[in-house]
Write a protein that holds these residues in place. Structure first.
Motif, PDB file in Angstrom:
ATOM      1  N   ILE A 225       0.860  -1.195   0.000  1.00  0.00           N
ATOM      2  CA  ILE A 225       0.000   0.000   0.000  1.00  0.00           C
ATOM      3  C   ILE A 225       0.890   1.237   0.000  1.00  0.00           C
ATOM      4  O   ILE A 225       1.786   1.358   0.836  1.00  0.00           O
ATOM      5  CB  ILE A 225      -0.908   0.042   1.253  1.00  0.00           C
ATOM      6  N   LEU A 226       0.650   2.121  -0.951  1.00  0.00           N
ATOM      7  CA  LEU A 226       1.355   3.400  -0.968  1.00  0.00           C
ATOM      8  C   LEU A 226       0.362   4.509  -0.627  1.00  0.00           C
ATOM      9  O   LEU A 226      -0.593   4.727  -1.373  1.00  0.00           O
ATOM     10  CB  LEU A 226       1.946   3.685  -2.356  1.00  0.00           C
ATOM     11  N   PRO A 227       0.560   5.201   0.516  1.00  0.00           N
ATOM     12  CA  PRO A 227      -0.346   6.320   0.863  1.00  0.00           C
ATOM     13  C   PRO A 227      -0.045   7.495  -0.070  1.00  0.00           C
ATOM     14  O   PRO A 227       0.783   8.340   0.205  1.00  0.00           O
ATOM     15  CB  PRO A 227       0.000   6.642   2.312  1.00  0.00           C
ATOM     16  N   SER A 228      -0.727   7.510  -1.211  1.00  0.00           N
ATOM     17  CA  SER A 228      -0.453   8.475  -2.265  1.00  0.00           C
ATOM     18  C   SER A 228      -0.857   9.885  -1.858  1.00  0.00           C
ATOM     19  O   SER A 228      -0.139  10.846  -2.056  1.00  0.00           O
ATOM     20  CB  SER A 228      -1.211   8.025  -3.506  1.00  0.00           C
ATOM     21  N   SER A 229      -2.066  10.020  -1.292  1.00  0.00           N
ATOM     22  CA  SER A 229      -2.539  11.326  -0.821  1.00  0.00           C
ATOM     23  C   SER A 229      -3.722  11.072   0.102  1.00  0.00           C
ATOM     24  O   SER A 229      -4.157   9.936   0.251  1.00  0.00           O
ATOM     25  CB  SER A 229      -2.974  12.203  -1.998  1.00  0.00           C
ATOM     26  N   ILE A 230      -4.293  12.141   0.687  1.00  0.00           N
ATOM     27  CA  ILE A 230      -5.467  11.937   1.546  1.00  0.00           C
ATOM     28  C   ILE A 230      -6.670  11.496   0.715  1.00  0.00           C
ATOM     29  O   ILE A 230      -7.655  11.017   1.244  1.00  0.00           O
ATOM     30  CB  ILE A 230      -5.822  13.208   2.366  1.00  0.00           C
ATOM     31  N   HIS A 231      -6.566  11.654  -0.612  1.00  0.00           N
ATOM     32  CA  HIS A 231      -7.706  11.338  -1.477  1.00  0.00           C
ATOM     33  C   HIS A 231      -7.673   9.910  -2.017  1.00  0.00           C
ATOM     34  O   HIS A 231      -8.695   9.381  -2.439  1.00  0.00           O
ATOM     35  CB  HIS A 231      -7.774  12.317  -2.647  1.00  0.00           C
ATOM     36  N   GLN A 232      -6.493   9.302  -2.028  1.00  0.00           N
ATOM     37  CA  GLN A 232      -6.413   7.945  -2.574  1.00  0.00           C
ATOM     38  C   GLN A 232      -5.219   7.185  -2.032  1.00  0.00           C
ATOM     39  O   GLN A 232      -4.245   7.769  -1.594  1.00  0.00           O
ATOM     40  CB  GLN A 232      -6.332   8.006  -4.102  1.00  0.00           C
ATOM     41  N   ALA A 244       9.743  -3.795  -1.011  1.00  0.00           N
ATOM     42  CA  ALA A 244       9.446  -2.543  -0.296  1.00  0.00           C
ATOM     43  C   ALA A 244      10.514  -1.483  -0.555  1.00  0.00           C
ATOM     44  O   ALA A 244      10.207  -0.304  -0.736  1.00  0.00           O
ATOM     45  CB  ALA A 244       9.322  -2.823   1.199  1.00  0.00           C
ATOM     46  N   GLU A 245      11.776  -1.927  -0.605  1.00  0.00           N
ATOM     47  CA  GLU A 245      12.889  -0.995  -0.812  1.00  0.00           C
ATOM     48  C   GLU A 245      12.772  -0.287  -2.165  1.00  0.00           C
ATOM     49  O   GLU A 245      12.943   0.933  -2.277  1.00  0.00           O
ATOM     50  CB  GLU A 245      14.207  -1.785  -0.748  1.00  0.00           C
ATOM     51  N   MET A 246      12.426  -1.090  -3.172  1.00  0.00           N
ATOM     52  CA  MET A 246      12.286  -0.565  -4.536  1.00  0.00           C
ATOM     53  C   MET A 246      11.159   0.473  -4.597  1.00  0.00           C
ATOM     54  O   MET A 246      11.291   1.536  -5.205  1.00  0.00           O
ATOM     55  CB  MET A 246      11.928  -1.760  -5.439  1.00  0.00           C
ATOM     56  N   LEU A 247      10.057   0.156  -3.904  1.00  0.00           N
ATOM     57  CA  LEU A 247       8.910   1.074  -3.890  1.00  0.00           C
ATOM     58  C   LEU A 247       9.256   2.354  -3.136  1.00  0.00           C
ATOM     59  O   LEU A 247       8.874   3.438  -3.536  1.00  0.00           O
ATOM     60  CB  LEU A 247       7.693   0.397  -3.245  1.00  0.00           C
ATOM     61  N   ARG A 248      10.012   2.186  -2.045  1.00  0.00           N
ATOM     62  CA  ARG A 248      10.413   3.371  -1.268  1.00  0.00           C
ATOM     63  C   ARG A 248      11.247   4.314  -2.131  1.00  0.00           C
ATOM     64  O   ARG A 248      11.047   5.518  -2.134  1.00  0.00           O
ATOM     65  CB  ARG A 248      11.189   2.920  -0.019  1.00  0.00           C
ATOM     66  N   ASP A 249      12.183   3.705  -2.906  1.00  0.00           N
ATOM     67  CA  ASP A 249      13.027   4.521  -3.796  1.00  0.00           C
ATOM     68  C   ASP A 249      12.177   5.230  -4.847  1.00  0.00           C
ATOM     69  O   ASP A 249      12.406   6.389  -5.178  1.00  0.00           O
ATOM     70  CB  ASP A 249      14.076   3.635  -4.493  1.00  0.00           C
ATOM     71  N   MET A 250      11.191   4.485  -5.367  1.00  0.00           N
ATOM     72  CA  MET A 250      10.322   5.051  -6.403  1.00  0.00           C
ATOM     73  C   MET A 250       9.532   6.256  -5.866  1.00  0.00           C
ATOM     74  O   MET A 250       9.446   7.293  -6.503  1.00  0.00           O
ATOM     75  CB  MET A 250       9.355   3.984  -6.910  1.00  0.00           C
ATOM     76  N   VAL A 251       9.018   6.103  -4.642  1.00  0.00           N
ATOM     77  CA  VAL A 251       8.243   7.191  -4.021  1.00  0.00           C
ATOM     78  C   VAL A 251       9.142   8.416  -3.811  1.00  0.00           C
ATOM     79  O   VAL A 251       8.752   9.545  -4.104  1.00  0.00           O
ATOM     80  CB  VAL A 251       7.601   6.742  -2.688  1.00  0.00           C
TER      81      VAL A 251
END
Length: 254
Positions: A225-232, A244-251
């Motif tokens: 789960i990526l908390p993209s914004s308060i809207h989604q 998870a590491e790869m996603l963290r870098d992407m974010v």
């Protein structure tokens, strides 16, 4: 504050004009209010927002700002049955949750019932009215909870129950959403967007009853789960291709 009445009709000549510092979820601003005699509620106009427009757009003059404020004051008197809002039985079915950053809203949360999920805070709100211009809602703080005479646990339980009816969940793939907005197909990873049908304050959907379990069943897999914004929220199936590491870098990169 000194000049706004010059832009308002005659029946506002005895109106009370005031400013106050407003602390809302995810934002703090100076608000201007024009309260006509006999009015219980009035819109709070975000002066910071108007100041940004004033600085950034050459055509925006002080007069433009005052006219904009006057339009809002005249067109949007929020008349709500206060008795109904103060009666818990009347609002019980209009409750919904919002999810936001616990750290960014530390001060606001000190005065409001909330629950923490990891680094996110669940807060409680009453849907006062919905129309083509959007949703008007009221944030439940400690003084209102006291007025209701219920516990924070009871509020949480009722809000979780009514949220899916007030803010209906919606799940779609990013590819679908892009095609809908851009009218073109694009190759995207299989991200799913979790929000509500209003697409406002939709991040809370992931805490609806059984939502996580249902999502897992739908995907046939664990998921990130990526908390993209308060809207989604963004959901990515754990297919072994990412970690998870790869996603963290992407974010961070985004």
């Amino acid at each position: 504050k000194d000049n706004i009445k010059l832009f308002l009709p005659k029946d506002y000549e005895n109106a009370e004009v005031s400013t106050m510092e407003c602390q809302k979820l995810n934002r703090a601003y100076t608000g201007l209010m024009v309260r006509k005699e006999g009015e219980m509620l009035t819109p709070t106009i975000n002066l910071n927002q108007l100041y940004e427009a004033y600085k950034a757009q050459p055509g925006v003059t002080m007069e433009t700002v005052c006219r904009k404020i006057a339009d809002i004051v005249i067109e949007a008197p929020i008349q709500v049955d206060l008795k109904a809002i103060l009666n818990y039985e009347d609002v019980k079915d209009k409750l919904f949750i919002r999810v936001s950053s616990a750290e960014a809203n530390k001060e606001v949360l000190e005065n409001a019932p909330h629950q923490l999920k990891e680094d996110l805070a669940i807060t409680y709100h009453v849907a006062v009215g919905k129309d083509q211009d959007g949703l008007s809602s009221m944030f439940i703080k400690n003084d209102l909870l006291e007025q209701y005479g219920i516990s924070a646990e009871q509020l949480h339980e009722d809000a979780i129950k009514s949220s899916p009816h007030v803010m209906i969940p919606e799940v779609s793939s990013i590819r679908e959403m892009l095609q809908e907005t851009l009218q073109e197909s694009s190759e995207m990873p299989t991200f799913f967007v979790v929000t509500n049908t209003e697409r406002i304050d939709g991040a809370g959907v992931i805490f609806y009853p059984e939502f996580m379990d249902n999502m897992g069943e739908l995907l046939g897999n664990d998921f990130f789960i990526l908390p993209s914004s308060i809207h989604q929220m963004l959901i990515l199936p754990d297919d072994g291709q990412v970690d998870a590491e790869m996603l963290r870098d992407m974010v961070k990169e985004v």
